[in-house]
Design an enzyme around this catalytic site. Structure first.
Site, short mmCIF file in Angstrom:
data_model
loop_
_atom_site.label_atom_id
_atom_site.label_comp_id
_atom_site.label_asym_id
_atom_site.label_seq_id
_atom_site.Cartn_x
_atom_site.Cartn_y
_atom_site.Cartn_z
CG ASN A 63 -56.03 -11.59 -22.64
OD1 ASN A 63 -56.46 -11.02 -23.65
ND2 ASN A 63 -56.25 -11.14 -21.42
CE LYS A 104 -53.52 -8.77 -20.58
NZ LYS A 104 -52.98 -8.33 -19.31
CG HIS A 149 -58.67 -9.80 -18.01
ND1 HIS A 149 -57.99 -8.67 -17.59
CD2 HIS A 149 -57.72 -10.74 -18.25
CE1 HIS A 149 -56.69 -8.94 -17.58
NE2 HIS A 149 -56.50 -10.19 -17.98
CD GLU A 156 -55.66 -6.04 -18.47
OE1 GLU A 156 -56.05 -6.34 -19.61
OE2 GLU A 156 -54.55 -6.41 -18.01
CD GLU A 175 -55.35 -13.52 -15.81
OE1 GLU A 175 -54.50 -13.94 -16.59
OE2 GLU A 175 -56.04 -12.51 -16.04
N GLY A 218 -48.68 -8.24 -15.90
CA GLY A 218 -47.88 -7.26 -16.65
C GLY A 218 -46.80 -6.59 -15.82
CB SER A 268 -45.56 -12.05 -14.78
OG SER A 268 -45.90 -10.67 -14.75
#
Ligand code: 13P
Length: 251
Positions: A9, A11, A97, A99, A169, A175, A215
């Site tokens: 991904n 992003k 997701h 985000e 996730e 991250g 990660s």
């Protein structure tokens, strides 16, 4: 037997020019694999260039989008429809997701509509669920994730559900360099599979693929992939480094 599925991904990174360079670079070293499906989910603006480059160098990597709206067409300025992605021969689309949920306020109800719209047009959704740090620390992570799962897959046709990929996730691991321990991630993926079994039966629960994301790096991919209920990874940062992504694919 479920086949491992590694998806990148990117992003909001990589112009289409950078993306083409990346795929060419990856293509020199990438060997098609029978035991693992590979996809890269890229910004909309990269899709066409990437598809062409992958075709030219003839490697077996599927392309996914990172989001879409659920309506087919209309007055939705700035949105991209399932039909538009299908017309570009996109295979996968990430929905829900964290985000999108945290920055753009996407709710389970919207994620559910997107999953249905993806199946409606023949795209394979990669649906993300996961808890934040305060929920993890309060001890309610499993309850939270299972409720998220139930709301996001409500009303999905049984015939489609085994081609859904679920990506667990945990937000606190994205991250940050903090990975869930393989055992903790496996417990959550096991609970997700059990819920799928309760809702759709054991056969589908055994078929559905559940990825871990957060990660994932070359140095932890092997132990994560060895877990019984983890069937792959959704990889952010490391999917934009050719050697790291290859090392994860060849975990
Ligand atoms: P990182 O691998 O950079 O933690 O990102 C995970 C992720 O959000 C993939 O969707």
């Amino acid at each position: 037997m479920r086949k491992i599925f590694i998806a990148g991904n990117w992003k909001m990174n990589m112009t289409h020019l950078e993306a083409v360079d990346f795929i060419k670079d990856l293509g020199y070293k990438f060997k098609n694999k029978n035991d693992c499906d590979v996809a890269i989910c890229v910004p909309f603006t990269d899709i066409e260039s990437i598809k062409k480059t992958i075709k030219n160098i003839n490697i077996d990597i599927k392309v996914g989008a990172q989001n879409m709206f659920y309506e087919e067409a209309g007055a939705f300025t700035g949105e991209v429809s399932p039909k538009m992605l299908k017309a570009l021969s996109v295979d996968y689309v990430i929905v829900g997701h964290s985000e999108r949920r945290e920055i753009f306020g996407e709710k389970n109800e919207v994620v559910n509509k997107k999953v249905k719209a993806a199946f409606g047009i023949g795209l394979k959704p990669i649906m993300c669920i996961g808890e934040n740090l305060s929920i993890r620390e309060s001890g309610n992570a499993e309850e939270f994730v299972i409720e998220q799962l139930a709301e996001c897959i409500r009303g999905i046709d049984k015939k489609n559900i085994s081609s859904l990929t679920i990506a667990y996730e945990p937000i606190w691991a994205i991250g940050t360099g903090k990975t869930a321990t393989p055992e903790d991630a496996n417990v959550m993926c096991g609970a997700i599979r059990k819920k799928i079994g309760d809702l759709f039966g054991n056969k589908i629960a055994e078929e559905i693929r559940i990825q871990y994301g957060g990660s994932v790096k070359p140095n932890n991919a092997t132990e994560l992939m060895a877990m019984t209920d983890i069937d792959g990874a959704l990889v952010g940062g490391a999917s934009m480094k050719v050697d790291d992504f290859l090392a994860i694919i060849n975990y």
